[in-house]
Design a protein around this motif. Structure first.
Motif, PDB file in Angstrom:
ATOM      1  N   THR A  67      -6.323   2.379  -2.667  1.00  0.00           N
ATOM      2  CA  THR A  67      -5.931   1.987  -1.759  1.00  0.00           C
ATOM      3  C   THR A  67      -4.706   1.360  -2.039  1.00  0.00           C
ATOM      4  O   THR A  67      -4.136   0.849  -1.551  1.00  0.00           O
ATOM      5  CB  THR A  67      -6.490   2.792  -0.651  1.00  0.00           C
ATOM      6  N   HIS A  68      -5.235  -0.378  -2.669  1.00  0.00           N
ATOM      7  CA  HIS A  68      -5.499  -1.339  -2.130  1.00  0.00           C
ATOM      8  C   HIS A  68      -4.273  -1.213  -3.903  1.00  0.00           C
ATOM      9  O   HIS A  68      -3.178  -1.716  -3.135  1.00  0.00           O
ATOM     10  CB  HIS A  68      -6.677  -1.652  -2.887  1.00  0.00           C
ATOM     11  N   PRO A  71      -1.411   1.900  -1.550  1.00  0.00           N
ATOM     12  CA  PRO A  71      -1.161   1.940  -0.430  1.00  0.00           C
ATOM     13  C   PRO A  71       0.284   3.242   0.682  1.00  0.00           C
ATOM     14  O   PRO A  71      -0.126   3.693   1.693  1.00  0.00           O
ATOM     15  CB  PRO A  71      -0.816   0.491   0.632  1.00  0.00           C
ATOM     16  N   GLU A  77      -0.963   4.325   4.656  1.00  0.00           N
ATOM     17  CA  GLU A  77      -0.437   3.000   4.811  1.00  0.00           C
ATOM     18  C   GLU A  77      -2.353   2.224   5.181  1.00  0.00           C
ATOM     19  O   GLU A  77      -2.613   1.318   4.268  1.00  0.00           O
ATOM     20  CB  GLU A  77       0.050   1.668   4.199  1.00  0.00           C
ATOM     21  N   SER A  78      -3.388   2.863   5.148  1.00  0.00           N
ATOM     22  CA  SER A  78      -4.518   2.655   5.411  1.00  0.00           C
ATOM     23  C   SER A  78      -5.574   2.701   3.940  1.00  0.00           C
ATOM     24  O   SER A  78      -5.430   2.855   3.094  1.00  0.00           O
ATOM     25  CB  SER A  78      -5.126   3.113   6.433  1.00  0.00           C
ATOM     26  N   ASN A  79      -6.686   1.985   4.262  1.00  0.00           N
ATOM     27  CA  ASN A  79      -7.808   2.198   2.878  1.00  0.00           C
ATOM     28  C   ASN A  79      -9.551   2.060   4.099  1.00  0.00           C
ATOM     29  O   ASN A  79      -9.194   2.539   4.822  1.00  0.00           O
ATOM     30  CB  ASN A  79      -8.023   0.949   3.023  1.00  0.00           C
TER      31      ASN A  79
END
Ligand code: GBH
Length: 501
Positions: A67-68, A71, A77-79
């Motif tokens: 996720t980093h 994104p 584009e969250s995590n």
């Protein structure tokens, strides 16, 4: 609308049967009540709810890294850096569980939180303490802990060493599981070794859509499954040989199996093949022995046509076939949706693009929540349960996930209607068809991080305000509905917008 009509139809059937045979109340109870020894719980998974991704000595997991690093691969584009912050708020989560009245809570342990190096040479005291506190608090509140050892997130360092494509993962996973048996085993009676290997193998090692995001020559997923099954069996035997006599628990694996319904060109053969390439890929080795014959022959043939000197589906030795066979105390089933499986007509032209040769088609009229893959097709659930009964000698089935995604609205009528229809199918399969279903698990307790969909597909029966710094939880309509279902052990009618407010 369509499923309201089908509910109405079902209700009328019951009413008519009741008028004919007994008093209305008794008859309804017989049809829509859970059997006496049935247990009802709710599930979550570590990366999806915990947050606290870098607290204390926790290592980076493949989902932190994915996720980093990408994104743009996540819908919003969250995590899961904070997610529901359940690492800090688990006591409040337990209050919700208590109010719901569930018999058990299925949660998962984050490998990277308890083994910061990936390996068992160093165990995180803080990480362990978190899970010990959670487990103890559940028990103190009369809720059975059901622990998933692996729900898709291993430490990144292990992925750098090949992850599930490296057979050494079998040993690393077993070392990790041993720490859990030693430390949590005395309090836990129910373990799930691995959640849905077919999901992370197919999506994580054959597409870039899930961590670790490796598209590996149309065979990464087969190698991943091969090692995952070996890892599962190794840990099952470890439990059997070393822990079962003192801890007295049960242990098994869970697969996500699609159901199916009739449609144009759907035949017994297309259904059978669809089932074997999906559910059978995981469960045939465990409940019958080795991969399904149809998988072995088709993948070997197509691999040969493609010029490979070997089958892209790895082979188990006789020893492994025997070792894996029988390694489950229950049939762990996650189920959400169904398809209409038909043979790929391109094969008539000699074009082989899909190993299964099956196109899993849908009917545009099936209703959807917020996820494009999850059509509401309750009848497929019954068909699936009957197939499991027939293929695997009617094993005890634990439904370990079932649920419906929306965008987080608190008036979640569609979610309640989904539960009503799906559980009606389950009860029918149990009562009329002798399917040995003994547990049912709601997915999910909370709105949470839904992998590549981020926070755009929310499955919770309790809401979470992701804009508030303390991730405030709040009740939905389904919270109260489930409370009532659990306390009465009977399905309740589906509220409609007019009837409730
Ligand atoms: C389960 O997976 C998981 O165990 C759980 O963590 C998850 O939150 C829950 O269900 C709800 O999804 O977008 O067409 O590529 C369910 C199986 C496998 C379904 C991957 C979605 C991606 C489909 N999932 N799949 S697609």
């Amino acid at each position: 609308m369509e499923h309201y009509i089908s509910i109405m139809k079902h209700t009328w059937k019951i009413v008519i049967c009741c008028i004919i045979f007994t008093g209305l109340k008794e008859c309804q109870a017989a049809n829509l009540s859970f059997p006496g020894n049935f247990t009802i719980g709710v599930a979550t998974s570590s990366y999806q709810i915990e947050g606290a991704w870098n607290v204390s000595d926790k290592a980076e997991s493949i989902w932190d890294w994915y996720t980093h690093s990408y994104p743009e691969n996540i819908a919003d584009e969250s995590n899961g850096d904070i997610a529901c912050d359940s690492y800090h708020k688990y006591e409040e989560d337990i209050q919700w569980l208590k109010e719901l009245g569930v018999d058990f809570y299925r949660f998962s342990v984050s490998w990277a939180r308890i083994l910061p190096n990936g390996f068992a040479n160093e165990v995180s005291e803080d990480g362990l303490q978190y899970y010990k506190n959670l487990t103890q608090a559940l028990i103190d509140n009369g809720i059975e802990p059901v622990v998933t050892i692996y729900h898709w997130e291993h430490p990144k360092i292990l992925e750098d060493l090949g992850g599930w494509t490296n057979e050494l993962m079998v040993t690393w996973y077993a070392d990790y599981a041993r720490v859990i048996f030693e430390e949590l085993g005395p309090l836990v009676k129910t373990f799930v070794t691995i959640n849905e290997p077919e999901s992370y193998c197919a999506v994580g090692y054959n597409t870039t859509y899930f961590a670790p995001g490796k598209e590996l020559e149309n065979m990464g997923h087969y190698i991943c499954m091969h090692n995952s099954l070996k890892a599962h069996a190794t840990v099952y035997h470890m439990y059997d040989d070393e822990y079962r006599s003192t801890q007295n628990g049960q242990i098994g694996i869970v697969a996500q199996c699609y159901g199916w319904v009739a449609g144009d060109n759907v035949t017994d053969d297309s259904i059978e093949r669809y089932f074997q390439f999906n559910c059978g890929w995981v469960m045939h080795p465990i409940f019958v022995g080795d991969y399904p014959e149809i998988m072995k022959t088709r993948i070997a043939n197509i691999s040969a046509l493609q010029g490979y000197p070997f089958s892209r589906l790895p082979e188990f030795s006789d020893d492994w076939i025997e070792y894996i066979n029988g390694t489950a105390d229950f049939f762990g089933l996650n189920h959400y949706t169904s398809r209409m499986p038909v043979f790929d007509s391109n094969e008539d032209l000699g074009i082989y693009t899909i190993d299964s040769g099956i196109i899993a088609s849908i009917n545009e009229s099936w209703s959807l929540g917020s996820a494009a893959w999850l059509h509401v097709v309750p009848a497929g659930f019954g068909n699936l349960l009957r197939m499991i009964r027939d293929q695997y000698n009617n094993p005890p089935v634990w439904v370990l996930e079932n649920g419906y995604p929306d965008t987080g609205e608190s008036d979640d009528y569609s979610r309640i209607s989904y539960y009503y229809e799906y559980i009606t199918e389950l009860l029918t399969a149990f009562q009329d068809d002798g399917c040995n279903v003994v547990r049912y698990t709601i997915w999910s307790l909370l709105d949470e991080f839904e992998w590549t969909a981020g926070y755009t597909q929310l499955f919770g029966i309790v809401g979470v305000d992701f804009d508030s710094s303390d991730r405030t939880r709040s009740a939905k309509l389904s919270t109260a509905w489930w409370q009532e279902v659990i306390s009465t052990r009977t399905l309740q009618s589906v509220p409609t917008a007019n009837s409730t407010r």
